[in-house]
Design a protein around this motif. Structure first.
Motif, PDB file in Angstrom:
ATOM      1  N   LEU A  12       1.180  -1.001  -0.349  1.00 25.31           N
ATOM      2  CA  LEU A  12       0.743   0.279   0.251  1.00 25.31           C
ATOM      3  C   LEU A  12       0.657   1.595   0.681  1.00 25.31           C
ATOM      4  N   GLY A  66       0.486   6.272  -7.549  1.00 23.09           N
ATOM      5  CA  GLY A  66      -0.516   6.408  -7.450  1.00 23.09           C
ATOM      6  C   GLY A  66      -0.682   8.557  -7.202  1.00 23.09           C
ATOM      7  N   LEU A  67       0.044   9.158  -5.724  1.00 24.20           N
ATOM      8  CA  LEU A  67       0.623  10.222  -6.304  1.00 24.20           C
ATOM      9  C   LEU A  67       1.344  10.752  -7.302  1.00 24.20           C
ATOM     10  N   ILE A 100       1.048   9.407  -9.877  1.00 26.78           N
ATOM     11  CA  ILE A 100       0.167   9.809 -10.933  1.00 26.78           C
ATOM     12  C   ILE A 100      -0.644  10.704 -10.872  1.00 26.78           C
ATOM     13  N   ARG A 101      -1.332  11.364  -9.928  1.00 17.99           N
ATOM     14  CA  ARG A 101      -2.255  12.627  -9.640  1.00 17.99           C
ATOM     15  C   ARG A 101      -1.774  13.825  -9.645  1.00 17.99           C
ATOM     16  N   VAL A 128       2.491   4.154 -13.778  1.00 19.75           N
ATOM     17  CA  VAL A 128       1.072   3.903 -14.570  1.00 19.75           C
ATOM     18  C   VAL A 128       2.089   2.346 -14.288  1.00 19.75           C
ATOM     19  N   TRP A 148       0.004  -6.778  -4.677  1.00 19.69           N
ATOM     20  CA  TRP A 148      -1.091  -6.151  -3.859  1.00 19.69           C
ATOM     21  C   TRP A 148      -2.928  -7.043  -3.650  1.00 19.69           C
ATOM     22  N   VAL A 149      -3.135  -7.342  -4.614  1.00 18.31           N
ATOM     23  CA  VAL A 149      -4.553  -8.112  -5.103  1.00 18.31           C
ATOM     24  C   VAL A 149      -3.548  -9.930  -5.258  1.00 18.31           C
ATOM     25  N   ALA A 198     -11.223  -0.208  -4.373  1.00 18.73           N
ATOM     26  CA  ALA A 198      -9.977   0.390  -5.204  1.00 18.73           C
ATOM     27  C   ALA A 198      -9.866  -0.296  -6.270  1.00 18.73           C
ATOM     28  N   LEU A 200      -9.183  -0.834 -12.172  1.00 18.77           N
ATOM     29  CA  LEU A 200      -8.496  -2.645 -13.455  1.00 18.77           C
ATOM     30  C   LEU A 200      -9.867  -1.133 -14.945  1.00 18.77           C
ATOM     31  N   LEU A 238      -9.314   2.259 -15.052  1.00 25.13           N
ATOM     32  CA  LEU A 238      -8.762   3.306 -15.443  1.00 25.13           C
ATOM     33  C   LEU A 238      -7.384   2.568 -16.558  1.00 25.13           C
ATOM     34  N   HIS A 271     -12.237   6.814  -7.374  1.00 26.33           N
ATOM     35  CA  HIS A 271     -10.615   5.998  -6.662  1.00 26.33           C
ATOM     36  C   HIS A 271      -9.938   6.917  -6.447  1.00 26.33           C
ATOM     37  N   TYR A 272      -9.751   7.644  -6.283  1.00 24.49           N
ATOM     38  CA  TYR A 272      -9.261   9.083  -5.292  1.00 24.49           C
ATOM     39  C   TYR A 272      -9.564   9.096  -4.055  1.00 24.49           C
ATOM     40  N   PHE A 308      -7.970   4.895   2.432  1.00 27.36           N
ATOM     41  CA  PHE A 308      -7.426   3.942   2.712  1.00 27.36           C
ATOM     42  C   PHE A 308      -6.245   4.467   4.208  1.00 27.36           C
TER      43      PHE A 308
HETATM   44  C1  HEM Z   1      -5.665  -3.378  -8.538  1.00 24.03           C
HETATM   45  C2  HEM Z   1      -6.159  -2.527  -7.707  1.00 24.03           C
HETATM   46  C3  HEM Z   1      -6.139  -1.136  -8.638  1.00 24.03           C
HETATM   47  C4  HEM Z   1      -5.774  -0.463  -9.364  1.00 24.03           C
HETATM   48  C5  HEM Z   1      -5.879  -1.300 -10.611  1.00 24.03           C
HETATM   49  C6  HEM Z   1      -5.277   0.990 -10.313  1.00 24.03           C
HETATM   50  C7  HEM Z   1      -4.563   1.249 -11.261  1.00 24.03           C
HETATM   51  C8  HEM Z   1      -4.652   3.018 -11.563  1.00 24.03           C
HETATM   52  C9  HEM Z   1      -4.514   3.241 -12.623  1.00 24.03           C
HETATM   53  C10 HEM Z   1      -4.646   2.823 -14.261  1.00 24.03           C
HETATM   54  C11 HEM Z   1      -4.396   4.923 -12.841  1.00 24.03           C
HETATM   55  C12 HEM Z   1      -3.667   5.637 -13.533  1.00 24.03           C
HETATM   56  C13 HEM Z   1      -5.326   6.594 -13.683  1.00 24.03           C
HETATM   57  C14 HEM Z   1      -5.032   7.356 -14.752  1.00 24.03           C
HETATM   58  O1  HEM Z   1      -4.688   7.228 -15.945  1.00 24.03           O
HETATM   59  O2  HEM Z   1      -5.506   8.978 -15.043  1.00 24.03           O
HETATM   60  C15 HEM Z   1      -4.149   4.593 -10.729  1.00 24.03           C
HETATM   61  C16 HEM Z   1      -4.146   6.039 -10.282  1.00 24.03           C
HETATM   62  C17 HEM Z   1      -4.047   5.897  -9.140  1.00 24.03           C
HETATM   63  N1  HEM Z   1      -4.240   4.841  -8.245  1.00 24.03           N
HETATM   64 FE1  HEM Z   1      -5.155   3.086  -8.768  1.00 24.03          FE
HETATM   65  N2  HEM Z   1      -4.903   1.443  -9.040  1.00 24.03           N
HETATM   66  C18 HEM Z   1      -5.441   0.094  -8.016  1.00 24.03           C
HETATM   67  C19 HEM Z   1      -5.338   0.747  -6.339  1.00 24.03           C
HETATM   68  C20 HEM Z   1      -5.137   1.665  -5.439  1.00 24.03           C
HETATM   69  C21 HEM Z   1      -5.258   1.522  -4.193  1.00 24.03           C
HETATM   70  C22 HEM Z   1      -5.098   0.688  -3.281  1.00 24.03           C
HETATM   71  C23 HEM Z   1      -4.519   3.056  -4.001  1.00 24.03           C
HETATM   72  C24 HEM Z   1      -4.030   3.899  -2.476  1.00 24.03           C
HETATM   73  C25 HEM Z   1      -4.938   3.030  -1.718  1.00 24.03           C
HETATM   74  C26 HEM Z   1      -4.277   3.745  -5.291  1.00 24.03           C
HETATM   75  C27 HEM Z   1      -3.987   5.306  -5.803  1.00 24.03           C
HETATM   76  C28 HEM Z   1      -3.765   5.569  -6.652  1.00 24.03           C
HETATM   77  C29 HEM Z   1      -4.241   7.217  -7.165  1.00 24.03           C
HETATM   78  C30 HEM Z   1      -4.114   7.872  -5.888  1.00 24.03           C
HETATM   79  C31 HEM Z   1      -4.271   7.061  -8.127  1.00 24.03           C
HETATM   80  C32 HEM Z   1      -4.076   9.038  -9.253  1.00 24.03           C
HETATM   81  C33 HEM Z   1      -5.536   8.680  -9.589  1.00 24.03           C
HETATM   82  C34 HEM Z   1      -6.333  10.599  -9.835  1.00 24.03           C
HETATM   83  O3  HEM Z   1      -5.557  11.266 -10.467  1.00 24.03           O
HETATM   84  O4  HEM Z   1      -6.850  10.782  -9.033  1.00 24.03           O
HETATM   85  N3  HEM Z   1      -4.896   2.532  -6.254  1.00 24.03           N
HETATM   86  N4  HEM Z   1      -4.252   3.492 -10.486  1.00 24.03           N
END
Ligand code: HEM
Ligand code: HEM
Length: 323
Positions: A80, A87-88, A90-91, A121, A131-132, A202, A207, A209, A232-233, A239
């Motif tokens: 995590l 994730g941050l 990417i954001r 990404v 994690w999964v 999550a 998935l 995205l 997603h955020y 969490f």
């Molecule tokens: C199987 C689980 C997950 C998958 C497949 C996944 C996939 C993704 C993908 C593809 C993006 C990019 C979205 C984009 O292109 O803008 C993304 C963004 C992000 N992910 Fe995940 N994620 C997962 C779990 C998590 C978890 C558990 C966390 C945190 C606890 C997390 C935090 C974030 C954050 C903060 C972003 C940026 C979102 C934004 O720009 O607003 N993700 N995730």
């Protein structure tokens, strides 16, 4: 962004964080006062007597934390940390320093050409996989060993019992507990929510995205992209909130005993669990530092093509050009 405005915006965020922290402290103090007041009322005392905070576990429920559970709990937190970090990144929408394209001449081969991904990404998705996998093993073992009865509510009494627990904790007059044998009902609800509600959310929104989700056809409507992007955020924020409250309570309600439970799989008041926890913190700090996408680019290269971007041209120095 010019450095002066960057430091100004940093100053602003620090100020805002301070305001939020102050407001949180004030809210907590008010909540404690209200809870203490409520507990002087006979009706509330009757309520707490009727719902002390624990639903009974069925006979033969497993006692204690097995070693496998301690390991899964550690790996969950470890992954995590990296998911939040990537994730941050990417954001932040910073320009990715490199892009990754999957090598489609190897497994898993797809009909359509692979989509090019920012390297952050890519890293986020790789860690997601681990994690999964860890989570699936946890849930399978939970049900295979009967350990699930400790974290899945089986009667509606968990609701009044949880309210009772929160009231008791907030009034700073805590119930005597033995979490080695069973969790209180607020814990049961919180653990259930994080494992069986927040984590699947999550996964599904993530998935949606990701490039795994089909871009055309009926699947695009099953989960609308806007829904996934919007949720997603906030799921990550949930969490973080869960973890903050969880860790504060773990430390405030018998830190050494609790850490022995989850980090040494034993019931004791000595420092062994704390020592293991301290090592795990160091390992997680290492993960935070190592989860730099460019540091892991050589790994990405083994599974596809990595294109590094040249650094952004430096802004011309004003005095030199104008002078
Ligand atoms: C199987 C689980 C997950 C998958 C497949 C996944 C996939 C993704 C993908 C593809 C993006 C990019 C979205 C984009 O292109 O803008 C993304 C963004 C992000 N992910 Fe995940 N994620 C997962 C779990 C998590 C978890 C558990 C966390 C945190 C606890 C997390 C935090 C974030 C954050 C903060 C972003 C940026 C979102 C934004 O720009 O607003 N993700 N995730
Ligand atoms: C790194 C800091 C953490 C510490 C020190 C910690 C500590 C603990 C402890 C001591 C317990 C057992 C509670 C007891 O005996 O009363 C526990 C259980 C649990 N924790 Fe954590 N935890 C941490 C992070 C997390 C995170 C990040 C999550 C998930 C997002 C999490 C989810 C859980 C769950 C679901 C349980 C119940 C597991 C079961 O019995 O099946 N923890 N934790």
């Amino acid at each position: 962004m010019p450095s002066s405005s960057r430091s100004r915006s940093r100053g602003l965020t620090a100020k805002r964080a301070l305001v939020y922290a102050g407001a949180a402290v004030v809210a907590l103090v008010v909540a404690v006062l209200v809870a203490r007041l409520l507990r002087t009322l006979p009706a509330v005392q009757d309520f707490i007597a009727e719902y002390p905070g624990h639903s009974p576990l069925p006979d033969g429920a497993p006692v204690g934390i097995p070693a496998w559970l301690a390991w899964q709990h550690f790996f969950n937190a470890f992954f995590l940390v990296m998911l939040v970090r990537t994730g941050l990144i990417i954001r932040s929408k910073a320009r990715p320093p490199a892009f990754w394209t999957r090598d489609n001449s190897r497994w898993p081969r797809t009909k359509g050409a692979p989509r090019r991904l920012g390297i952050s990404v890519w890293l986020h998705l790789v860690v997601d996989g681990f994690w999964v996998l860890n989570g699936v093993v946890y849930v399978v073992l939970l049900f295979a060993t009967g350990q699930w009865v400790r974290v899945v509510p089986t009667s509606w009494e968990v609701v009044p019992n949880s309210i009772s627990v929160v009231l008791q904790y907030l009034s700073l007059d805590w119930p005597v507990e033995n979490s080695w044998v069973s969790y209180n009902d607020a814990q049961v609800l919180a653990y259930f929510a994080i494992v069986f509600v927040a984590s699947p959310l999550a996964i599904v929104t993530g998935l949606r995205l990701s490039p795994v989700w089909p871009m055309q056809g009926g699947w695009t409507k099953v989960v609308p992209e806007r829904f996934a992007r919007a949720l997603h955020y906030p799921v990550m924020l949930f969490f973080l909130l869960f973890t903050a409250v969880h860790v504060v309570l773990v430390l405030a309600t018998g830190a050494l005993r609790n850490l022995n439970h989850m980090y040494a799989a034993r019931e004791s008041d000595d420092w062994v669990g704390f020592a293991v926890f301290a090592v795990s913190l160091a390992v997680m700090a290492g993960a935070w530092v190592l989860a730099k996408p460019l540091l892991l680019a050589p790994v990405a290269e083994r599974f596809g093509q990595v294109r590094r971007m040249p650094p952004a041209p430096a802004a011309p120095a004003r005095s030199a050009t104008r002078g």
